[in-house]
Design a protein around this motif. Structure first.
Motif: not given
Length: 577
Positions: A110-119
């Motif tokens: 999830l931390r690397s899924a830039k098209h789904h989640f960003g922080v």
């Protein structure tokens, strides 16, 4: 030798706890420590919180099917190809279809899924970053509203089954994945915010397990229309009654009512006995044990099947986590001269740092600070993930303090705040605490404070618990239709105190991915801030992400003001004003 050591250590643990009990006037503090130890041990055994999500993709999307023909038909032009349905694929080069091309299970971090989640996070000008965040998948039953019958019931003789391409995987409970996003803003240190980052999701999972929470979308053990079953067929009236009950909020799910009442009453007794003050008359709004008590006084018959809501689970988990953290800090005696002279690894078994005899929360010294918290959980009634444009979902917000959560409407592009700041200036918070906290003061910046605190609700802050600084969450549920909202934003007060809600939403609109949107928000807030507070931003993609610029005037509404603020921040004469 190992057994003797373990036994001796156990005696020392309860002896230390009993000494702490005498100092607080609690006779059986060992019983108060049992729920915490049980929760941690259960969480350690379960280990079902993952920072990645699982999805099903066709094997052809990752690599050619090894069972297929030798000819590279997967490289044919689009006009000559047949869409993959997830069950049976047809090759244009052959007259006979392939037999059962299976889908491939893919784990996407999830931390690397830039098209789904960003922080993104920034320390600012502060000496340390006290913000924390968390994102992952919870192993709890679904709390979403049940989907319409057209989506859940496959009647006999259905010729067009729904496609399986790019669908989310089920959890161990058999329901679609429940996604969890949290942001925590510590004050006085990072011990409390780090504790919430590492453990709050485990408290939620353990609370759901102890309550025996059941799925809100799973059918009862009876066959659906058109299907044969041992328990007979459910009638049309029964289905309509079930669907009508799903339209009501909050949604009541099955659970162990007797066990829930015992746990809630025990938790309230712990708060009254250990802290007192505000908690002597504390009435959690979602606790069912209080409503059962009221019904029993009116000669009502308890049928033992009242059910439980996800709001009740969240409220219990928040209060339980706060009590355990405060209890752990109160048990520490950092002002004791004898304890200060003890070696650092005295609490370790055989002086081994990997095997501690007692559970430490927040470090060796007593931590008097706290942390705010905002948690967003998303549950879907269908296997389609919540970011799918055609998928409905349920969003649950649990909020404590002044961290902030926003939604962006796909229709008009406006920012929709889902939380309110728990400050002394809030009329609701002022009325709640006026009888206990008579010292409301205004600082030099014109902000009201209570006993030196800017937040009237927070985790920790053990010295202010008696006057009502509790972790009682403000809970809100939003039913999101397909592509109704574009994205979700969670942020700390380092951003919400500097930027307006619409500015934050407009910055994310201009980004290509949620990851870029989070970085742009933090970068702009750090550039124009005058306080230099810690800044953390989380951006979660929703179904209307691709249409985020269609609503209203897009991101042009605040573009001019943001450009002026950027120029003013970089003006070298700014420091002279």
């Amino acid at each position: 030798m190992i057994g003797i050591s373990a036994k001796r250590v156990t005696v020392q643990v309860w002896t230390l706890a009993d000494c702490f009990a005498v100092s607080l006037g609690i006779r059986h503090v060992s019983d108060h420590c049992v729920p915490l130890l049980n929760n941690i041990s259960k969480a350690t055994k379960r280990g079902q919180f993952h920072d990645y999500f699982v999805t099903h993709l066709p094997s052809s999307s990752l690599h050619p099917d090894s069972r297929g023909p030798i000819s590279p038909f997967h490289k044919l032009p689009r006009s000559a190809s047949v869409p993959h349905t997830g069950e049976i694929s047809h090759s244009p080069a052959l007259l006979h279809p392939l037999v059962g091309r299976e889908t491939t299970v893919v784990r996407i971090p999830l931390r690397s899924a830039k098209h789904h989640f960003g922080v993104a996070t920034s320390r600012g000008t502060r000496p340390a970053n006290e913000d924390a965040h968390q994102a992952g998948v919870l192993d709890i039953p679904a709390f979403a509203k049940r989907a319409p019958r057209s989506l859940t019931i496959r009647r006999s003789g259905a010729s067009n089954p729904p496609p399986l391409e790019n669908r989310a995987a089920d959890t161990a409970s058999g329901d679609p994945q429940v996604f969890y996003f949290g942001i925590f803003d510590g004050h006085g240190g990072a011990e409390c915010s780090n504790f919430l980052r590492e453990n709050l999701h485990e408290y939620i999972q353990c609370a759901a397990a102890e309550f025996e929470l059941q799925s809100s979308i799973r059918q009862e053990r009876r066959s659906l229309p058109g299907e044969a079953g041992e328990a007979g067929e459910c009638t049309k009236d029964e289905l309509e009654d079930t669907e009508s009950s799903q339209q009501l909020l909050p949604i009541v799910q099955r659970g162990n009512s007797q066990r829930i009442s015992e746990l809630e009453r025990e938790l309230l007794d712990d708060w009254r006995g250990m802290v007192g003050g505000y908690f002597k008359r504390f009435v959690p709004p979602h606790f069912s044990c209080l409503s059962q008590k009221a019904d029993s006084t009116s000669d009502a018959v308890d049928d033992g099947d009242r059910g439980v809501t996800i709001e009740e689970v969240m409220e219990y988990a928040f209060l339980r986590a706060d009590l355990d953290f405060v209890s752990a800090q109160a048990a520490k005696r950092d002002d004791d001269v004898v304890q200060a002279d003890q070696p650092l690894n005295e609490d370790d078994i055989l002086y081994s740092p990997s095997q501690t005899r007692s559970l430490k929360i927040g470090g060796r010294k007593r931590f008097k600070g706290g942390s705010t918290c905002s948690v967003a959980m998303i549950s879907t009634p269908t296997p389609a993930p919540f970011w799918h444009p055609a998928a409905p979902s349920s969003l649950l917000i649990s909020h404590v303090g002044d961290t902030r959560i926003l939604l962006c409407s796909t229709t008009n592009g406006l920012a929709i705040p889902l939380t309110s700041d728990h400050h002394p200036s809030s009329p609701i918070e002022a009325n709640r605490l006026r009888r206990y906290a008579a010292t409301f003061v205004t600082d030099s910046f014109g902000e009201e404070r209570m006993s030196g605190l800017a937040n009237t609700r927070a985790f920790g802050d053990m010295q202010s618990k008696r006057i009502g600084v509790s972790a009682e969450p403000e809970i809100k549920r939003i039913e999101m239709g397909p592509a109704e909202y574009s994205f979700l934003v969670l942020m700390s007060d380092g951003i919400s105190g500097t930027l307006q809600d619409q500015e934050i939403v407009d910055i994310v609109k201009e980004a290509k991915t949620p990851d870029q949107g989070a970085r742009d928000v933090v970068s702009f807030a750090t550039e124009v801030t005058k306080e230099g507070d810690n800044a953390t931003c989380l951006v979660v993609r929703l179904g209307g992400w691709e249409r985020r610029l269609e609503g209203g005037v897009g991101s042009m509404g605040t573009k001019e003001s943001r450009e002026w603020r950027r120029q003013d921040a970089t003006d070298p004469r700014r420091s002279r004003r």
